[in-house]
Design an enzyme around this catalytic site. Structure first.
Site, PDB file in Angstrom:
ATOM      1  N   GLY A 101       0.834  -1.211   0.000  1.00  0.00           N
ATOM      2  CA  GLY A 101       0.000   0.000   0.000  1.00  0.00           C
ATOM      3  C   GLY A 101       0.862   1.252   0.000  1.00  0.00           C
ATOM      4  N   SER A 128       1.309   3.303  -2.423  1.00  0.00           N
ATOM      5  CA  SER A 128       0.922   4.289  -3.443  1.00  0.00           C
ATOM      6  C   SER A 128       0.351   5.584  -2.887  1.00  0.00           C
ATOM      7  CB  SER A 128      -0.113   3.657  -4.394  1.00  0.00           C
ATOM      8  OG  SER A 128      -1.130   3.007  -3.660  1.00  0.00           O
ATOM      9  N   ARG A 129      -0.315   5.488  -1.731  1.00  0.00           N
ATOM     10  CA  ARG A 129      -1.016   6.678  -1.214  1.00  0.00           C
ATOM     11  C   ARG A 129      -0.842   6.777   0.289  1.00  0.00           C
ATOM     12  NH1 ARG A 129      -6.529   6.080  -1.402  1.00  0.00           N
ATOM     13  NH2 ARG A 129      -6.464   3.896  -2.013  1.00  0.00           N
ATOM     14  N   ASN A 148       1.894  -2.213   5.456  1.00  0.00           N
ATOM     15  CA  ASN A 148       1.111  -0.984   5.651  1.00  0.00           C
ATOM     16  C   ASN A 148      -0.294  -1.069   5.048  1.00  0.00           C
ATOM     17  OD1 ASN A 148       0.623   2.098   5.773  1.00  0.00           O
ATOM     18  ND2 ASN A 148       0.538   1.620   3.580  1.00  0.00           N
ATOM     19  N   SER A 161      -2.822   0.241  14.443  1.00  0.00           N
ATOM     20  CA  SER A 161      -3.652   1.434  14.677  1.00  0.00           C
ATOM     21  C   SER A 161      -3.967   1.553  16.166  1.00  0.00           C
ATOM     22  CB  SER A 161      -4.968   1.301  13.902  1.00  0.00           C
ATOM     23  OG  SER A 161      -5.861   2.323  14.282  1.00  0.00           O
ATOM     24  N   TYR A 167     -12.817  -3.294  12.032  1.00  0.00           N
ATOM     25  CA  TYR A 167     -11.501  -2.655  11.867  1.00  0.00           C
ATOM     26  C   TYR A 167     -10.690  -2.821  13.159  1.00  0.00           C
ATOM     27  CZ  TYR A 167      -8.016   0.965  10.792  1.00  0.00           C
ATOM     28  OH  TYR A 167      -6.836   1.653  10.556  1.00  0.00           O
ATOM     29  N   LYS A 170      -7.113  -4.921  13.585  1.00  0.00           N
ATOM     30  CA  LYS A 170      -5.860  -4.275  13.997  1.00  0.00           C
ATOM     31  C   LYS A 170      -5.343  -4.867  15.311  1.00  0.00           C
ATOM     32  CE  LYS A 170      -5.113  -1.551  10.532  1.00  0.00           C
ATOM     33  NZ  LYS A 170      -3.878  -1.614   9.751  1.00  0.00           N
TER      34      LYS A 170
HETATM   35  P1  NAP Z   1      -5.311   5.004   2.348  1.00  0.00           P
HETATM   36  O1  NAP Z   1      -4.969   6.415   2.195  1.00  0.00           O
HETATM   37  O2  NAP Z   1      -6.709   4.550   2.109  1.00  0.00           O
HETATM   38  O3  NAP Z   1      -4.298   4.121   1.468  1.00  0.00           O
HETATM   39  C1  NAP Z   1      -4.428   2.730   1.479  1.00  0.00           C
HETATM   40  C2  NAP Z   1      -3.284   2.103   0.732  1.00  0.00           C
HETATM   41  O4  NAP Z   1      -3.395   0.679   0.851  1.00  0.00           O
HETATM   42  C3  NAP Z   1      -3.290   2.422  -0.753  1.00  0.00           C
HETATM   43  O5  NAP Z   1      -1.952   2.481  -1.179  1.00  0.00           O
HETATM   44  C4  NAP Z   1      -4.011   1.216  -1.357  1.00  0.00           C
HETATM   45  O6  NAP Z   1      -3.641   0.951  -2.717  1.00  0.00           O
HETATM   46  C5  NAP Z   1      -3.473   0.114  -0.453  1.00  0.00           C
HETATM   47  N1  NAP Z   1      -4.336  -1.074  -0.396  1.00  0.00           N
HETATM   48  C6  NAP Z   1      -5.603  -1.170   0.038  1.00  0.00           C
HETATM   49  N2  NAP Z   1      -6.033  -2.438  -0.062  1.00  0.00           N
HETATM   50  C7  NAP Z   1      -5.010  -3.148  -0.568  1.00  0.00           C
HETATM   51  C8  NAP Z   1      -4.855  -4.500  -0.919  1.00  0.00           C
HETATM   52  N3  NAP Z   1      -5.831  -5.405  -0.769  1.00  0.00           N
HETATM   53  N4  NAP Z   1      -3.660  -4.897  -1.435  1.00  0.00           N
HETATM   54  C9  NAP Z   1      -2.648  -4.014  -1.606  1.00  0.00           C
HETATM   55  N5  NAP Z   1      -2.749  -2.716  -1.284  1.00  0.00           N
HETATM   56  C10 NAP Z   1      -3.919  -2.295  -0.779  1.00  0.00           C
HETATM   57  O7  NAP Z   1      -5.000   4.503   3.850  1.00  0.00           O
HETATM   58  P2  NAP Z   1      -3.986   5.091   4.940  1.00  0.00           P
HETATM   59  O8  NAP Z   1      -4.735   5.992   5.813  1.00  0.00           O
HETATM   60  O9  NAP Z   1      -2.736   5.527   4.283  1.00  0.00           O
HETATM   61  O10 NAP Z   1      -3.716   3.759   5.785  1.00  0.00           O
HETATM   62  C11 NAP Z   1      -2.537   2.979   5.634  1.00  0.00           C
HETATM   63  C12 NAP Z   1      -2.468   2.007   6.805  1.00  0.00           C
HETATM   64  O11 NAP Z   1      -2.439   2.746   8.027  1.00  0.00           O
HETATM   65  C13 NAP Z   1      -3.681   1.074   6.906  1.00  0.00           C
HETATM   66  O12 NAP Z   1      -3.271  -0.188   7.340  1.00  0.00           O
HETATM   67  C14 NAP Z   1      -4.533   1.747   7.974  1.00  0.00           C
HETATM   68  O13 NAP Z   1      -5.376   0.831   8.623  1.00  0.00           O
HETATM   69  C15 NAP Z   1      -3.465   2.294   8.887  1.00  0.00           C
HETATM   70  N6  NAP Z   1      -3.915   3.400   9.735  1.00  0.00           N
HETATM   71  C16 NAP Z   1      -4.430   4.557   9.200  1.00  0.00           C
HETATM   72  C17 NAP Z   1      -4.844   5.572  10.041  1.00  0.00           C
HETATM   73  C18 NAP Z   1      -5.404   6.881   9.545  1.00  0.00           C
HETATM   74  O14 NAP Z   1      -5.889   7.677  10.374  1.00  0.00           O
HETATM   75  N7  NAP Z   1      -5.352   7.176   8.257  1.00  0.00           N
HETATM   76  C19 NAP Z   1      -4.740   5.425  11.435  1.00  0.00           C
HETATM   77  C20 NAP Z   1      -4.232   4.243  11.941  1.00  0.00           C
HETATM   78  C21 NAP Z   1      -3.802   3.239  11.076  1.00  0.00           C
HETATM   79  P3  NAP Z   1      -4.360   1.729  -3.962  1.00  0.00           P
HETATM   80  O15 NAP Z   1      -3.773   3.123  -3.970  1.00  0.00           O
HETATM   81  O16 NAP Z   1      -3.999   0.947  -5.156  1.00  0.00           O
HETATM   82  O17 NAP Z   1      -5.817   1.726  -3.671  1.00  0.00           O
END
Ligand code: NAP
Length: 257
Positions: A9, A11-12, A91, A148, A161, A165
């Site tokens: 993950g 990419s973003r 990630n 998380s 979720y 986690k």
């Molecule tokens: P995001 O902006 O939605 O980005 C998600 C990333 O994961 C994207 O690169 C997406 O790829 C990739 N992805 C999703 N499903 C996938 C799959 N089945 N196989 C491969 N790649 C996959 O999310 P984020 O906020 O950066 O979150 C990243 C991590 O941090 C996650 O595990 C999330 O649970 C954790 N987290 C986030 C937060 C928060 O507040 N944002 C807080 C705690 C933990 P594409 O670009 O191709 O869709």
């Protein structure tokens, strides 16, 4: 080529933040993504700009980490690109498509979250570990799990979720224990409220909570905050702390009265 890390993950959002900080500290990065090739290419370009030297290379590989065949292809392509991988950042993860109260959660949403957030990273890590054992050794390898605050803090409108986690945190502890005698280090990085696409749908809700003081440091976290933490781990700055949990949440999880 310089040492290479696979960021799922990448990419973003947080994965992009991690990839950029790794690039800025001299690593080559394999940027995995699920479907958003454009974002993955943009991250690759940003990594190239952030890179320290010409030995660094950046690759993008599409693979759904929850699908076993795609996991195998990802691993094969990653080892082909690099010869030998030096580390892994688990990630990639998703939130529920719809936040539903605990008593209304569907089995479909439960299974989706467990597959992507827990089953995927667990078996990806198991397979990469076995590949390292077959081809080189585990000594010096570093594995990071992005979990998380939701692994310990309850949100009754996205229980699947939280459970995924919590399970992933246990996976980090299990791998840390199993791999420590063979020289690999495993860490859990536990983000709080981070500004990414994942939280964009609930941005105003979190803006209000932040204003009310839910986070002692009084701001959103950024992908860069997580990236800096992960790159510190890859610099070898925590050599006697395998299995430790590093919170990157501005104090959100501190129990308060
Ligand atoms: P995001 O902006 O939605 O980005 C998600 C990333 O994961 C994207 O690169 C997406 O790829 C990739 N992805 C999703 N499903 C996938 C799959 N089945 N196989 C491969 N790649 C996959 O999310 P984020 O906020 O950066 O979150 C990243 C991590 O941090 C996650 O595990 C999330 O649970 C954790 N987290 C986030 C937060 C928060 O507040 N944002 C807080 C705690 C933990 P594409 O670009 O191709 O869709």
């Amino acid at each position: 080529m310089s040492k290479t890390i696979l960021v799922t993950g990448g990419s973003r959002g947080i994965g992009r933040g991690i990839s950029l900080e790794l690039a800025a500290t001299g690593y080559s990065v394999i940027i995995n993504y699920a479907g958003n090739k454009e974002a993955a290419l943009e991250t690759k370009e940003l990594c190239q700009k952030a890179a320290l030297n010409e030995q660094q290379e950046f690759f993008i590989i599409q693979a759904d980490i929850s699908d076993e065949d795609q996991q195998d292809r990802l691993i094969n392509e990653a080892f082909l690109c690099t010869g030998s991988l030096d580390g892994l950042v688990n990630n990639a993860g998703v939130a529920p498509k719809e936040r539903k109260e605990l008593l209304e959660m569907s089995t479909v949403s439960f299974d989706r979250l467990m597959h992507i957030n827990l089953r995927g990273p667990f078996f990806l890590t198991q397979k990469i570990t076995n590949r390292w054992k077959e081809t080189s050794s585990l000594k010096g390898k570093i594995i990071v799990f992005i979990t998380s605050v939701s692994g310990t803090m309850v949100s009754i409108n996205r229980g699947e979720y939280c459970m995924s986690k919590a399970g992933l945190g246990m996976a980090a502890s299990l791998f840390a224990t199993r791999l420590a005698p063979e020289g690999a280090l495993v860490y859990e990085v536990r983000p709080g409220i981070i500004k990414t696409d994942m939280t964009s749908a609930v941005e105003s809700k979190y803006d209000n909570l932040l204003e009310e003081g839910i986070v002692p440091q009084m701001r959103w976290g950024t992908p860069e905050d997580i990236g800096k933490t992960v790159s510190t781990l890859f610099q070898g700055s925590l050599p006697f702390s395998s299995g430790t949990v590093i919170s990157v949440d501005g104090g959100l999880a501190i129990p308060r009265l």
